[in-house]
Design a protein around this motif. Structure first.
Motif, PDB file in Angstrom:
ATOM      1  N   UNK A 176       0.844  -1.300  -0.324  1.00 49.52           N
ATOM      2  CA  UNK A 176      -0.252  -0.103   0.191  1.00 49.52           C
ATOM      3  C   UNK A 176       0.799   1.301  -0.333  1.00 49.52           C
ATOM      4  N   UNK A 177       2.144   0.601   0.985  1.00 49.68           N
ATOM      5  CA  UNK A 177       3.547   2.466   0.981  1.00 49.68           C
ATOM      6  C   UNK A 177       3.819   2.337  -0.301  1.00 49.68           C
ATOM      7  N   UNK A 178       3.754   1.595  -1.320  1.00 54.31           N
ATOM      8  CA  UNK A 178       4.957   1.542  -2.452  1.00 54.31           C
ATOM      9  C   UNK A 178       3.815   2.362  -3.720  1.00 54.31           C
ATOM     10  N   UNK A 179       2.276   1.435  -3.310  1.00 50.77           N
ATOM     11  CA  UNK A 179       1.640   1.797  -4.618  1.00 50.77           C
ATOM     12  C   UNK A 179       0.831   3.794  -4.646  1.00 50.77           C
ATOM     13  N   UNK A 180       1.184   4.147  -3.354  1.00 52.21           N
ATOM     14  CA  UNK A 180       0.542   5.338  -2.869  1.00 52.21           C
ATOM     15  C   UNK A 180       2.146   5.941  -3.832  1.00 52.21           C
ATOM     16  N   UNK A 181       3.055   6.000  -3.027  1.00 54.66           N
ATOM     17  CA  UNK A 181       4.571   6.010  -3.157  1.00 54.66           C
ATOM     18  C   UNK A 181       4.594   6.613  -4.963  1.00 54.66           C
ATOM     19  N   UNK A 182       4.665   5.276  -5.797  1.00 52.53           N
ATOM     20  CA  UNK A 182       3.440   5.454  -7.111  1.00 52.53           C
ATOM     21  C   UNK A 182       3.337   6.300  -7.554  1.00 52.53           C
ATOM     22  N   UNK A 183       1.853   6.375  -7.513  1.00 51.38           N
ATOM     23  CA  UNK A 183       1.226   7.076  -7.759  1.00 51.38           C
ATOM     24  C   UNK A 183       1.274   8.577  -7.493  1.00 51.38           C
ATOM     25  N   UNK A 184       1.627   9.478  -6.065  1.00 48.78           N
ATOM     26  CA  UNK A 184       2.381  10.607  -6.206  1.00 48.78           C
ATOM     27  C   UNK A 184       3.836  10.875  -6.850  1.00 48.78           C
ATOM     28  N   UNK A 185       4.429   9.695  -6.839  1.00 52.76           N
ATOM     29  CA  UNK A 185       5.715  10.269  -7.879  1.00 52.76           C
ATOM     30  C   UNK A 185       7.567  10.210  -6.321  1.00 52.76           C
ATOM     31  N   UNK A 186       7.630   9.746  -6.803  1.00 58.11           N
ATOM     32  CA  UNK A 186       9.026   9.432  -5.720  1.00 58.11           C
ATOM     33  C   UNK A 186       9.491  11.039  -5.518  1.00 58.11           C
ATOM     34  N   UNK A 187       9.967  11.387  -4.613  1.00 56.38           N
ATOM     35  CA  UNK A 187      10.724  12.640  -4.027  1.00 56.38           C
ATOM     36  C   UNK A 187      12.451  12.771  -4.685  1.00 56.38           C
ATOM     37  N   UNK A 188      12.852  11.258  -4.086  1.00 56.67           N
ATOM     38  CA  UNK A 188      14.325  11.062  -4.851  1.00 56.67           C
ATOM     39  C   UNK A 188      14.033   9.975  -6.063  1.00 56.67           C
TER      40      UNK A 188
END
Length: 812
Positions: free
Chosen positions: A712-724
């Motif tokens: 879930x956390x990685x899916x949210x990051x993938x959708x928002x885009x990684x800052x780094x």
């Protein structure tokens, strides 16, 4: 025994660290916590501590912890309404050598990244802030405006008041005499009755080993005698201080190994002598049942060198009358870092103990411990302090030997290739005699002696020769030759101590699939597996060899043995078994374009099987597992043999390699080779400071799986885009390679950091792996890397290999 109290968490020990843990647990919302102290609060090392509060550290995580402490202490008195003597005086850490100045510049860069304005000073600037200082032979100083000193008792009482205000409970004169685990909670016996708790924390300072025994654990530690001297008022110091309205900066002469602090109008001098004394280690000096508010006898003869150096550096000290000497116990682990985190092998138990610098670390340690207990993970990756970094081989003699060594070299420069000589040869490879005869120079990995490099005739192998920041140490020529052999012919690396676990049972493959982000390999195949936590952060990396439908070998780093075993066991489901087979096996890496030719002359095996496969084979009559994989990035195999067969296998392979250019190589060459492939190292590039996506491991995420930890956390990051984003940099480095957490700049903006770096001998360039802002991670982007205060040009090459980018050589 009647029940006396119950709590969600029980903390054993009422020093600054234990009380800070209670304070931070309550602050995190876990007010149902109790602290049990056998005497009065501060009765142990806290009572006699000098109370210095530096932020300086060569460790990124410990600097984070100490920085947090200093920030907390500045506002604590007002926050809990308790009077505190906290003098933020700043400090001068003076250096006598060019290498020391490089160390200072490195730490200034780390501090800047953490938001601290540290600075390098020359002699004239030093004298402006410390007019009584002799500077004629100094190369420079690190000025830390956040440094200072605090009253340890007041700090502890302020934390205690804050904890009580939030509802936590403190019981003094309440020693824990026994404890037992019921399967769901801990029962602690005390003279006041039983205490029931879901979790227990050992925060008992230099009593930690005695308390640890109640858990069935032998904590690796030793108590060292540390002395500091209080001197009477010096009129010149008192007058200067009255005129300017503040105290002198705290002075640390790290090359002469002492600190000197203004104490009212006089001085406090604290040396770390080269020939220190450990206590409570012999029959004639037994561990006392109670040492509360007690000290050792004075022993100033040991300190004559440091006292003389201090008087030469600040001549006013010669005028001061010695008023009092404090000589008390300070606990040391074998590496000098404290124990903060899960207690190895013990359910619902944690450690926050063996603090050598407990006052300056107490605030941050309380925060970290509270996160471990309440969230199961910490904000910063705290492997530097994790109790699981020690795996059980560290017996009493080892703990004493290493504790003495660390104390004696407390202020020494931690050079990147310096190998500490004491407490060695604990675990030897089955072919140690062979590699030693070939010139191997060793380093210890979880106690296992591995060849770092192979010295040639005339190479300087003295310990002192490793005291350099420069790339071109005495090992440089040997490493270049070892890398060339792997590139052009073949190399063999003896690799004892790989941690390995056999996972088996009905549903093992399905269970493993839910634990890792990627795909589970098929039978007969190998795969890299990444384990994430619930936030999607990188917990660990393991190689999985699928032996059967529901049977696996999971292989991981030597130093990860306790950490990874506990992670697996924590999540293991009923019906599955996990057996640690580390001690029964050893490994060689055979790699290079002629590796197949070498094996063909000695192995009964199918050498045409493709990359990322394994097979049982025979070498000189010994059964081995051949894994078609190479961390060096060339055609190669890992040869896994039972310990009893390893010498036979080594001898046969070495004989088969004669005439084919086979050459033994070491860990330094392997590090160069893996950097060129962009391969990550555990607890450097791979840590909970980064998510799986930020760490550039998106290709190891199988989004088709409905369930895996961190999804879930990685899916949210993938959708928002990684800052780094993970990036590989080619760096125009000079004589020095970047160090861990070297700052990456784009113009005047810090955009990231390097997690590892070094010279790539096949590509002829300095390579850095790290994480940078996503917009800066584009291939071709020009950046700068800070190396000891100097910015050098770098360019992003992408996130993949600089050597054999298409893996044609490794698949050959």
């Amino acid at each position: 025994m009647a029940e006396f109290a119950s709590a969600r968490v029980a903390i054993i020990g009422g020093g600054a660290v234990g009380v800070s843990a209670l304070y931070h647990l309550a602050k995190a919302g876990w007010q149902d916590a109790i602290l049990l102290e056998k005497n009065e609060l501060t009765a142990g090392s806290t009572w006699h501590a000098a109370g210095n509060v530096p932020t300086f550290s060569a460790s990124w995580s410990i600097m984070n912890m100490q920085r947090y402490s200093a920030q907390l202490y500045r506002g604590l008195g007002a926050a809990v309404d308790y009077p505190m003597n906290y003098h933020v005086t700043g400090s001068l850490r003076i250096g006598h050598t060019a290498d020391r100045l490089l160390e200072f510049k490195r730490v200034v860069g780390m501090g800047r990244y953490q938001g601290m304005d540290l600075a390098i000073m020359g002699p004239e600037e030093m004298r402006k802030v410390y007019p009584f200082l002799e500077t004629h032979d100094l190369t420079g100083a690190l000025y830390d405006p956040y440094d200072g000193d605090i009253d340890p008792a007041q700090l502890t009482q302020a934390l205690a008041k804050g904890a009580r205000q939030m509802g936590a409970r403190i019981e003094r004169f309440c020693p824990v005499t026994a404890l037992r685990w019921t399967g769901s909670e801990w029962i602690l016996s005390t003279p006041k009755g039983e205490v029931r708790a879901e979790y227990v924390v050992n925060a008992s300072g230099y009593y930690a080993r005695e308390v640890g025994r109640m858990f069935g654990r032998d904590i690796p530690m030793v108590s060292m005698s540390h002395q500091y001297m209080l001197f009477d008022t010096v009129p010149e110091v008192a007058a200067w201080s009255a005129e300017v309205g503040h105290k002198l900066p705290l002075l640390r002469d790290v090359d002469s190994s002492y600190y000197l602090r203004q104490e009212k109008g006089g001085f406090n001098l604290g040396p770390y002598e080269r020939h220190p004394k450990a206590h409570w280690i012999t029959p004639d000096d037994p561990f006392p049942e109670d040492f509360s508010f007690q000290l050792y006898p004075d022993d100033l003869d040991r300190l004559s060198f440091e006292i003389g150096e201090a008087m030469g550096r600040v001549p006013l000290l010669e005028k001061a009358a010695l008023v009092k000497t404090i000589n008390g116990p300070i606990p040391y682990t074998p590496d000098g870092n404290p124990l903060i985190g899960p207690m190895p092998g013990v359910p619902n138990a944690f450690e926050a103990c063996v603090f050598t610098f407990g006052i300056c670390q107490a605030g941050g340690a309380g925060k970290v411990l509270a996160e471990w207990v309440t969230e199961g993970a910490t904000e910063w990756d705290m492997w530097s302090c994790d109790p699981r970094r020690f795996t059980g081989f560290e017996d009493r003699d080892y703990a004493i030997t290493k504790g003495i060594e660390v104390y004696a070299h407390e202020y020494d420069i931690l050079y990147p290739k310096r190998v500490w000589p004491d407490g060695r040869m604990k675990k030897l490879s089955p072919v140690h005699d062979r590699t030693a005869a070939l010139g191997a120079q060793y380093g210890a990995y979880n106690g296992w002696e591995r060849a770092l490099w192979y010295a040639r005739p005339g190479d300087d192998t003295s310990e002192k020769a490793s005291h350099t920041w420069a790339r071109q140490g005495p090992w440089a020529g040997a490493i270049a030759e070892e890398c060339a052999a792997v590139r052009d012919a073949a190399g063999i690396l003896d690799l004892p101590g790989f941690s390995r676990y056999r996972l088996a049972g009905p549903g093992a493959a399905d269970w493993l699939s839910r634990q890792i982000t990627g795909k589970v390999p098929g039978v007969g195949r190998l795969g890299l597996c990444y384990f994430a936590d619930d936030k999607g952060r990188i917990v660990t990396e393991m190689s999985a060899a699928r032996l059967a439908e529901d049977e696996f070998w999971l292989i991981t780093a030597a130093t990860a043995q306790s950490h990874d075993r506990e992670w697996l066991l924590k999540h293991l489901e009923p019906g599955l078994t996990l057996v640690d087979e580390t001690e029964g096996w050893s490994t060689q890496i055979l790699t290079g374009p002629k590796a197949r030719d070498v094996l063909a002359g000695v192995a009964e095996a199918d050498l045409s099987l493709p990359w990322l496969t394994w097979q049982w084979a025979s070498i000189a009559g010994a059964k081995v597992m051949l894994m078609r994989v190479s961390f060096a990035g060339e055609l190669g195999w890992e040869i896994h043999s039972q310990v009893a067969d390893t010498a036979t296998v080594w001898d046969a392979v070495m004989a088969a390699g004669q005439g084919l250019g086979l050459k033994p190589f070491g860990m330094y060459a392997l590090d160069s080779l893996r950097l060129e492939k962009g391969y990550r190292a555990w607890k450097g590039d791979l840590s909970t400071d980064y998510t799986v996506l930020t760490g550039g491991l998106g290709r190891f995420v199988d989004w088709a799986k409905p369930e895996f930890r961190g999804r879930a956390a990685l899916a949210a990051e993938k959708q928002a885009g990684s800052k780094k984003q993970f990036a590989v940099l080619r760096i125009e480095a000079g004589a020095y390679d970047p160090t861990y957490m070297a700052t990456v700049w784009q113009g005047d903006r810090i955009v990231g950091e390097l997690t590892s770096a070094g010279w790539g001998h096949r590509v002829g360039a300095c390579i850095g792996l790290g994480c940078v802002a996503t917009e800066a991670a584009v291939p071709g982007t020009a950046l700068e890397v800070e190396i000891f205060g100097e910015r050098v040009a770098a360019v992003v090459t992408g996130d993949g290999a600089l050597w054999d980018a298409k893996n044609e050589r490794i698949r050959a």
